[in-house]
Scaffold this motif. Structure first.
Motif, PDB file in Angstrom:
ATOM      1  N   LEU A 108       0.803  -1.229   0.000  1.00  0.00           N
ATOM      2  CA  LEU A 108       0.000   0.000   0.000  1.00  0.00           C
ATOM      3  C   LEU A 108       0.834   1.277   0.000  1.00  0.00           C
ATOM      4  O   LEU A 108       0.505   2.236  -0.711  1.00  0.00           O
ATOM      5  N   ILE A 109       1.890   1.302   0.783  1.00  0.00           N
ATOM      6  CA  ILE A 109       2.684   2.531   0.918  1.00  0.00           C
ATOM      7  C   ILE A 109       3.877   2.525  -0.032  1.00  0.00           C
ATOM      8  O   ILE A 109       4.064   3.452  -0.833  1.00  0.00           O
ATOM      9  N   ASP A 110       4.698   1.495   0.033  1.00  0.00           N
ATOM     10  CA  ASP A 110       5.917   1.445  -0.776  1.00  0.00           C
ATOM     11  C   ASP A 110       5.598   1.392  -2.270  1.00  0.00           C
ATOM     12  O   ASP A 110       6.209   2.120  -3.066  1.00  0.00           O
ATOM     13  N   ILE A 111       4.654   0.538  -2.670  1.00  0.00           N
ATOM     14  CA  ILE A 111       4.379   0.344  -4.092  1.00  0.00           C
ATOM     15  C   ILE A 111       3.264   1.259  -4.594  1.00  0.00           C
ATOM     16  O   ILE A 111       3.432   1.976  -5.586  1.00  0.00           O
ATOM     17  N   ALA A 112       2.117   1.261  -3.915  1.00  0.00           N
ATOM     18  CA  ALA A 112       0.958   2.010  -4.418  1.00  0.00           C
ATOM     19  C   ALA A 112       0.966   3.477  -4.017  1.00  0.00           C
ATOM     20  O   ALA A 112       0.231   4.278  -4.602  1.00  0.00           O
TER      21      ALA A 112
ATOM     22  N   ALA B  18      -4.254  -5.466   8.988  1.00  0.00           N
ATOM     23  CA  ALA B  18      -3.137  -4.516   8.978  1.00  0.00           C
ATOM     24  C   ALA B  18      -3.331  -3.486   7.873  1.00  0.00           C
ATOM     25  O   ALA B  18      -3.045  -2.288   8.062  1.00  0.00           O
ATOM     26  N   ALA B  19      -3.820  -3.925   6.708  1.00  0.00           N
ATOM     27  CA  ALA B  19      -4.054  -3.000   5.597  1.00  0.00           C
ATOM     28  C   ALA B  19      -5.112  -1.963   5.962  1.00  0.00           C
ATOM     29  O   ALA B  19      -4.986  -0.776   5.611  1.00  0.00           O
TER      30      ALA B  19
ATOM     31  N   VAL C 270     -12.073   3.221  -7.314  1.00  0.00           N
ATOM     32  CA  VAL C 270     -11.087   2.634  -6.402  1.00  0.00           C
ATOM     33  C   VAL C 270      -9.707   2.673  -7.071  1.00  0.00           C
ATOM     34  O   VAL C 270      -9.494   2.034  -8.091  1.00  0.00           O
ATOM     35  N   ARG C 271      -8.774   3.409  -6.476  1.00  0.00           N
ATOM     36  CA  ARG C 271      -7.452   3.518  -7.105  1.00  0.00           C
ATOM     37  C   ARG C 271      -6.580   2.306  -6.822  1.00  0.00           C
ATOM     38  O   ARG C 271      -5.751   1.915  -7.649  1.00  0.00           O
ATOM     39  N   VAL C 272      -6.749   1.678  -5.632  1.00  0.00           N
ATOM     40  CA  VAL C 272      -5.885   0.574  -5.235  1.00  0.00           C
ATOM     41  C   VAL C 272      -6.731  -0.632  -4.839  1.00  0.00           C
ATOM     42  O   VAL C 272      -7.705  -0.493  -4.083  1.00  0.00           O
ATOM     43  N   VAL C 273      -6.363  -1.790  -5.364  1.00  0.00           N
ATOM     44  CA  VAL C 273      -6.940  -3.058  -4.920  1.00  0.00           C
ATOM     45  C   VAL C 273      -5.810  -3.899  -4.340  1.00  0.00           C
ATOM     46  O   VAL C 273      -4.755  -4.057  -4.961  1.00  0.00           O
TER      47      VAL C 273
ATOM     48  N   ASN D  12      -6.169   3.718   7.209  1.00  0.00           N
ATOM     49  CA  ASN D  12      -6.695   4.755   8.096  1.00  0.00           C
ATOM     50  C   ASN D  12      -5.604   5.692   8.585  1.00  0.00           C
ATOM     51  O   ASN D  12      -5.827   6.899   8.730  1.00  0.00           O
ATOM     52  N   ARG D  13      -4.419   5.152   8.823  1.00  0.00           N
ATOM     53  CA  ARG D  13      -3.319   5.990   9.329  1.00  0.00           C
ATOM     54  C   ARG D  13      -2.922   7.062   8.325  1.00  0.00           C
ATOM     55  O   ARG D  13      -2.535   8.169   8.716  1.00  0.00           O
ATOM     56  N   VAL D  14      -3.014   6.765   7.027  1.00  0.00           N
ATOM     57  CA  VAL D  14      -2.610   7.755   6.017  1.00  0.00           C
ATOM     58  C   VAL D  14      -3.805   8.536   5.463  1.00  0.00           C
ATOM     59  O   VAL D  14      -3.649   9.335   4.541  1.00  0.00           O
ATOM     60  N   GLY D  15      -4.994   8.315   6.005  1.00  0.00           N
ATOM     61  CA  GLY D  15      -6.157   9.078   5.580  1.00  0.00           C
ATOM     62  C   GLY D  15      -6.877   8.541   4.358  1.00  0.00           C
ATOM     63  O   GLY D  15      -7.712   9.232   3.767  1.00  0.00           O
ATOM     64  N   ALA D  16      -6.580   7.301   3.976  1.00  0.00           N
ATOM     65  CA  ALA D  16      -7.299   6.659   2.868  1.00  0.00           C
ATOM     66  C   ALA D  16      -8.573   5.999   3.411  1.00  0.00           C
ATOM     67  O   ALA D  16      -8.771   5.905   4.620  1.00  0.00           O
TER      68      ALA D  16
END
Length: 329
Positions: free
Chosen positions: A137-141, A161-162, A215-218, A167-171
């Motif tokens: 989620l963070i490193d790649i997307a 965990a995802a 949805v930008r990320v799956v 939620n931590r990054v505001g998504a």
């Protein structure tokens, strides 16, 4: 002598044995850990049954996650001392560095001192799920505020965990689960929306939730027929990250969605984060800061004593768990 868990033939949980083995002093670059808790992963069941990406030379140990107390330190190790409470980063090879044991030697570069507020049982449930989810989620997307992310197998330790990382990054995390049994638990775990794949039209529901941006990320561990509705609901330029294959059905290639929207389909294993020191350090910083702040917290489904490792693996394969299965030593 120390007790270790090994298997001498491929098969179901019943092939796991507890045996007494001599554990040598740690070689240079290694630390010896008195294990207090183990995290149980589906990868270990796959290795045990002969279906993993790594081949087990029989007899073989197994295990990717552990937490405990440092009992000895090999030459050349800095920053770690006797008595430190530590947990381990999942190794590239669990055949070479198996964790299912009372006492293990492990490369110091993959040993972490975790926040003192985190119990050893909790620490054994951190690194595989949070590293896996962070890497995707963070490193790649590059997930960030305002993004919608669809998370399948959402009640797994990685799925939970995802949800926390989103939620931590505001998504906005959209949890996808097979049945409605775990719907409320997923809401309670932080999912903004919960969809039931066996009861709802995923494409229509996802598009209704995400609106014009879609949805930008799956983040998918399932594959199989679900591939098509997920990709159809994605935004132009979206990224579809596949890290598993829980569904035994064939996985169709969503040609029209990929071409029409310019989607990126990306296979992913946590190994690519673990083997890159810079990316691993960034991941550890993100996760440790989240743990210290209380924004990230491992979710434990059930604990078993070391002597009940067979029962722990049977529970793993029941798919009834919500979060991580932990074995106490």
């Amino acid at each position: 002598m120390a007790r270790v868990i090994r298997f001498h033939e491929l098969g179901g949980p019943e092939v796991l044995r507890i045996e007494d083995v001599v554990i040598p002093a740690p070689q240079p670059g290694l630390v010896q850990i008195r294990v207090k808790a183990l995290g149980i992963n589906r990868a270990e069941a796959l290795l045990r049954s002969g279906a993993y990406i790594e081949t087990a030379p029989l007899p073989s140990g197994l295990g990717l996650e552990a937490a405990g107390i440092i009992e000895a330190v090999g030459e050349g190790v800095d920053g770690l001392v006797l008595g430190d409470r530590v947990s381990i980063i999942p190794p590239i090879s669990m055949v070479q560095w198996p964790a299912y044991a009372e006492l293990i030697n492990f490369p110091a570069e993959f040993v972490v001192r975790h926040p003192p507020t985190l119990s050893l049982q909790g620490a054994a449930a951190v690194w595989m799920p949070f590293l896996t989810a962070y890497g995707a989620l963070i490193d790649i997307a590059g997930l960030s505020k305002g993004d919608f992310v669809a998370v399948t197998a959402a009640s797994s330790s990685v799925g939970l965990a995802a949800i926390q990382i989103a939620n931590r990054v505001g998504a906005t995390p959209i949890a996808i689960t097979r049945t409605s049994v775990k719907r409320q638990a997923l809401h309670d775990a932080g999912a903004a929306h919960v969809l039931v794949s066996q009861e709802e039209d995923l494409q229509m529901k996802l598009m209704a939730i995400a609106g014009p941006d879609d949805v930008r990320v799956v983040f998918d561990a399932v594959a199989g027929p679900i591939f098509e509705p997920l990709s159809a609901a994605m935004s132009p330029g979206g990224i579809f990250i596949e890290y598993g294959g829980l569904d035994p059905e064939p996985t169709p290639f969503p040609l029209l969605a990929v071409l029409g929207k310019g989607l990126t389909l990306r296979g992913y294993l946590v190994h690519e984060i673990v083997r890159d020191p810079a990316r691993l350090q960034a991941a550890k910083t993100f996760i440790l800061e989240g743990l210290a702040a209380g924004a990230l917290e491992p979710v434990t489904s059930r604990t078993f004593p070391f002597e009940q490792i067979v029962e722990a693996h049977r529970f793993l394969e029941s798919n009834e768990q919500f979060g991580k299965i932990v074995v106490t030593v």
